[in-house]
Design a protein around this motif. Sequence first.
Motif, PDB file in Angstrom:
ATOM      1  N   ASN A 248      69.292  23.420  52.786  1.00 29.22           N
ATOM      2  CA  ASN A 248      69.542  23.757  51.489  1.00 29.22           C
ATOM      3  C   ASN A 248      68.413  23.139  50.726  1.00 29.22           C
ATOM      4  O   ASN A 248      67.758  23.764  49.971  1.00 29.22           O
ATOM      5  CB  ASN A 248      70.668  23.062  50.909  1.00 29.22           C
ATOM      6  N   THR A 251      65.232  25.195  51.221  1.00 26.90           N
ATOM      7  CA  THR A 251      65.338  26.518  50.398  1.00 26.90           C
ATOM      8  C   THR A 251      64.673  26.210  49.108  1.00 26.90           C
ATOM      9  O   THR A 251      63.851  26.972  48.465  1.00 26.90           O
ATOM     10  CB  THR A 251      66.780  27.093  50.158  1.00 26.90           C
ATOM     11  N   LYS A 297      67.038  29.988  43.628  1.00 26.96           N
ATOM     12  CA  LYS A 297      67.598  31.107  44.102  1.00 26.96           C
ATOM     13  C   LYS A 297      68.082  30.989  45.523  1.00 26.96           C
ATOM     14  O   LYS A 297      67.243  30.357  46.319  1.00 26.96           O
ATOM     15  CB  LYS A 297      66.535  32.296  44.190  1.00 26.96           C
ATOM     16  N   GLY A 298      69.517  31.046  46.029  1.00 28.09           N
ATOM     17  CA  GLY A 298      69.933  30.724  47.329  1.00 28.09           C
ATOM     18  C   GLY A 298      70.210  29.155  47.533  1.00 28.09           C
ATOM     19  O   GLY A 298      70.681  28.700  48.521  1.00 28.09           O
ATOM     20  N   THR A 300      72.116  25.623  46.566  1.00 26.73           N
ATOM     21  CA  THR A 300      73.606  25.336  46.091  1.00 26.73           C
ATOM     22  C   THR A 300      73.599  23.692  45.980  1.00 26.73           C
ATOM     23  O   THR A 300      72.507  23.067  46.223  1.00 26.73           O
ATOM     24  CB  THR A 300      74.947  25.472  47.246  1.00 26.73           C
TER      25      THR A 300
END
Length: 317
Positions: A248, A251, A297-298, A300
């Motif tokens: 995460n 990303t 984007k993408g 969390t």
Amino acid sequence: MIWWAKRAVLLILAALVVPAVPARAMDPQSCRPVRFGAVNWTDVTATTAVVSRLLEGLGYAPSTRIMAVPDIYMALEGREIDAFLGNWMPTMEADLQPYVEDGSVEVIEAPNLIGAKYTLAVPTYLFEAGLQTFSDIARFREALAGKIYGLEAGNDGNRLIRTMIEGDAFGLRGFELVETSEQGMLDALARAVNRREPMVFLGWEPHPMNATFSIRYLAGGDEVFGPNFGGANVFTNVRAGYLDACPNVGTLLSGLRFTLQMESVLMAAILGRGEDPAEAARKWLRGNPRIWQGWLKGVTTIGGEPGYEAVRKSLGL
């Protein structure tokens, strides 16, 4: 009511009373501390502060250690830090390459900044007096007191200057490399400009020096600093295995896209107005949600909730 209809009703009712299960986090709790290494340059300080504030809004606990470039790569190799946002290429190639070759440091493929520059510069009045290329420096040796101003010890630009001096490139043997901090170099530049004294120094963009002072970059240093006045792209480096262990955060780091204008605004707030980097980052994030929305984007929260909304809420937007 026939049996299959009764069963369908019971299943629907059961679904309604089952407690909601929270979304599973992409990253384990071991990823909550995110440890950055940063060089004591305002651009890297600013971008690290921005990304740290985003991570705080996502429920992570970022921290930053200020170190010289060689120490950053040793810390990445030793797994003492997780990421570094200030890999200027190609000037840092010699610092980075051994760690890429042994697999201890990974480079995120897309640069976080394109179109930067990093090479020797002079005040415009000295450029107009004839010091316009690397080959001109030696002719001004006496006026320059035989000095070229670099940055902190261990800096990659200092290494390039020292290599030129030791190899007598451009007739520079005997020159002194003045190693100092970014602020120390800027203070020396301000004194030189106020007195209209000659000075050769490491300059770069983005940086408020390009607006605060009238300066010119020297031509002819392509073989040392690279073409286009040390034209550079800046990359994010991480310790080996970090992107897989903490996907995460990975990303987010992979999606960062800074701009020259953005960094110049942040650096002007820090250097020009004396703002704390964390406060300058918070103000910039509050004023530019459309820019950093794309970076998330993408992404969390560490609890698996939508990242953009969490950060917006944490910023009071």
